[in-house]
Write an enzyme that holds these catalytic residues in place. Structure first.
Site, PDB file in Angstrom:
ATOM      1  CG  HIS A   1      -1.895   0.952   1.439  1.00 46.85           C
ATOM      2  ND1 HIS A   1      -1.656   2.247   1.831  1.00 46.85           N
ATOM      3  CD2 HIS A   1      -3.238   0.850   1.277  1.00 46.85           C
ATOM      4  CE1 HIS A   1      -2.808   2.898   1.893  1.00 46.85           C
ATOM      5  NE2 HIS A   1      -3.782   2.075   1.559  1.00 46.85           N
TER       6      HIS A   1
ATOM      7  CG  ASP B   1       0.695  -2.305   6.324  1.00 48.13           C
ATOM      8  OD1 ASP B   1      -0.244  -2.290   7.154  1.00 48.13           O
ATOM      9  OD2 ASP B   1       0.628  -1.750   5.212  1.00 48.13           O
TER      10      ASP B   1
ATOM     11  CD  GLN C   1      -7.316  -4.809   3.958  1.00 47.59           C
ATOM     12  OE1 GLN C   1      -8.463  -5.082   4.281  1.00 47.59           O
ATOM     13  NE2 GLN C   1      -6.930  -3.580   3.694  1.00 47.59           N
TER      14      GLN C   1
ATOM     15  CE  LYS D   1      -8.289  -0.664   5.654  1.00 51.37           C
ATOM     16  NZ  LYS D   1      -7.274   0.350   5.436  1.00 51.37           N
TER      17      LYS D   1
ATOM     18  CB  CYS E   1      -3.845   3.454  -1.400  1.00 51.25           C
ATOM     19  SG  CYS E   1      -5.023   4.755  -1.090  1.00 51.25           S
TER      20      CYS E   1
END
Lengths: 407, 150
Positions: A124, A201, A204, A227, A365
């Site tokens: 991302h 990261d 998600q 999220k 993104c």
């Protein structure tokens, strides 16, 4: 463990009763942000109605209550990702800020001209740009590990990039554009052999996968609360205590200090060293409530149910002529990115919206991912624990109808 | 099934999307400007051939959604034979129509372009329709820099 009851879960999310353009809402944009259960919404109202004051400051009752709730949420986050201590849980405003924090503190202190940072080709923008900025500031070099057409990291190529100049590896746990779940344990093993720290990261991954930072042995893990069925405006940076202790502070201000004179300042202990200013109290409390809610269902059950949704959707999508799935990794989370022959994703998005279906159309993104697949954009249906197979049927029927209309 | 969208996706738009007009390169064009909508990934290159202050020929290349493709296709048809001033006037009118600020906008006065009036109801799609015209505006002003709607 109780049986996973999606209809019961749906009752907890008031927005799912909304009508969109006269139709039942089919919300399939969960990779962008998830909807909130009533308990989370209520917790914010309750805090402001009964328990709100500034944290860490007052001796008065409300400040104590507010602090207890705020710090209670930190403990819940610690337990949720199995960190060793609350000192390792830093509240920031989102995963993006967490990555920027690491880049500007750990990065600036440890990365010099000629050093290398490795990311992957499926990142991302939030895991690309902060490192580009750091490279510009320090003269370090950004290396990008390639992916194959299925959307999987080419592990051999990644391994070849790891060398004595590598100072940090920052990798997405689960790709927002492709759904790919990276072999993060293998990546960390390769990195740690050479003593290189790894940032994951998890923006998600966090609502879909059970995350155990000690078992993963990652050095940093970042995610956004919104999220994870929690409010916007909160993110979490997990870092191993020894690394965080050695890092310089990020922003200066109140709360992050122990003693200030005009000559010098003594910084506060962890985690407060990295939390300058009044934090986002109410939304952090909301995050704690979201975690309670998820624990009540069980992350394992959620993951199993979502895997079922994804395989159902994938099988259905493959039956549609002219539909091409973007991202077919073997290990994949509940994301279905696709393109249609001669129909632009934005037309797909508008057409599906008229049927009450919310999907994302665009570059997610992740412009380099779009370039890799030579598409300007994709349409993306992303699933959450409250979605149903019936909703996937509505989506697939909608896609078939719009293909017909476009002719 | 898509009854609500009939104003946005009129048959003329599908037609121009399937068979875009003037979809070609003008070799040695007098003006060549790129337009880019980073949000959607719509990308077009506009070519103009001028004869004095008259647009003798207009064409484009690129890819985009149905709205942006139909918009640029229609535009290249309509501006051919127009003077620079006339084309600028059209741009202004088109802009007024698509942004929907004037409730009494006279759709008849804009002719064929009225098929794109539907975007007024879809704020997220206005840029799809206006990209072509912003690119034309830059070409008429002889700006070489790529145009972005962001």
């Amino acid at each position: 463990m109780t049986v996973f009851d999606v209809q019961k879960i749906r009752q907890d999310f008031p927005i799912l009763k909304e009508k969109i353009r006269g139709k039942d809402l089919v919300y399939l944009d969960n990779a962008a942000t998830c909807q909130k259960p009533q308990a989370v919404i209520d917790s914010i109202v309750h805090l402001y109605s009964h328990d709100y004051a500034n944290v860490h400051r007052g001796v008065h009752t409300l400040s104590v209550r507010s602090t207890d709730k705020f710090e209670g949420a930190r403990t819940k986050v610690k337990d949720f990702i199995n960190a060793a201590s609350e000192k390792e849980i830093i509240f920031v405003k989102g995963a993006t800020e967490a990555i920027n924090l690491v880049a500007q503190t750990y990065g600036k202190a440890n990365i010099k001209t000629g050093d290398e940072i490795i990311i992957t080709a499926m990142e991302h923008h939030s895991n690309i740009v902060p490192w580009q900025m750091l490279c510009e500031q320090t003269g370090a070099v950004l290396k990008v590990a390639p992916i194959n057409l299925q959307g999987e990291l080419i592990f051999d190529e990644f391994e070849k990039l790891v060398n004595d100049k590598t100072r940090l590896i920052s990798v997405v746990h689960m790709s927002n554009a492709l759904g790919t779940i990276n072999p993060v344990k293998k990546i960390i093993a390769v990195a740690h052999e050479k003593g290189i720290p790894v940032l994951l990261d998890g923006a998600q991954a966090i609502p879909h996968i059970t995350v155990d930072v000690q078992e993963l042995d990652c050095d940093f893990y970042v995610f956004s609360a919104h999220k994870l069925y929690a409010p916007t405006g909160v993110g979490v940076l997990y870092g191993k205590q020894a690394l965080l202790e050695a890092m310089p502070p990020y922003q200066g201000g109140g709360d992050m200090i122990r003693k200030v004179t005009f000559e010098e300042t003594e910084y506060n202990v962890l985690p407060y060293k990295f939390e300058a200013g009044t934090p986002n109290i109410a939304d952090v409390v909301g995050l704690g409530v979201a975690i309670d809610y998820l624990n009540g269902i069980g992350m394992e059950s959620i993951a199993a149910y979502e895997a079922e949704l994804l395989s159902y959707a994938t099988a259905k999508a493959k039956q549609i002529k002219g539909l091409r799935i973007i991202g077919e990794a073997e290990h994949k989370g509940a994301i279905l990115s696709f393109v249609l022959d001669k129909i632009h994703p934005h037309d797909i998005g508008t057409m599906l919206d008229s049927l009450g279906i919310a999907i994302r159309a665009g570059h997610h993104c992740a412009m380099p991912v779009m370039d890799f697949y030579k598409v300007p954009a994709t349409a993306r249906a992303s699933f959450a624990m409250y979605n149903t197979k019936e909703e996937i049927d509505v989506l697939m029927n909608g896609i078939e109808s719009l293909i017909e209309v476009f002719g | 099934m898509f009854d609500d969208l009939r104003d946005l996706y009129q048959e003329v738009i599908f037609d121009h999307n399937r068979n875009p007009r003037n979809f070609r390169i003008i070799e040695n064009a007098d003006r060549k400007v790129e337009g880019f909508n980073p949000l959607c990934g719509d990308r077009l290159t506009l070519y103009l051939q001028m004869e004095g202050d008259v647009i003798a020929d207009a064409s484009f290349q690129g890819s985009g959604c149905a709205i942006s493709t139909a918009s640029v296709s229609l535009m290249t048809e309509i501006v051919k034979g127009k003077t620079e001033i006339e084309a600028e006037e059209l741009f202004k009118k088109f802009h007024e129509m698509t942004t929907g600020k004037d409730e009494n906008f006279n759709l008849e006065a804009i002719g064929k372009l009225a098929v794109l009036a539907g975007v007024r109801e879809y704020p997220a799609r206005v840029k799809c329709a206006t990209l072509a015209w912003h690119t034309l505006d830059a070409a008429l002003k002889n700006e070489q820099q790529a145009i972005s709607t962001e």
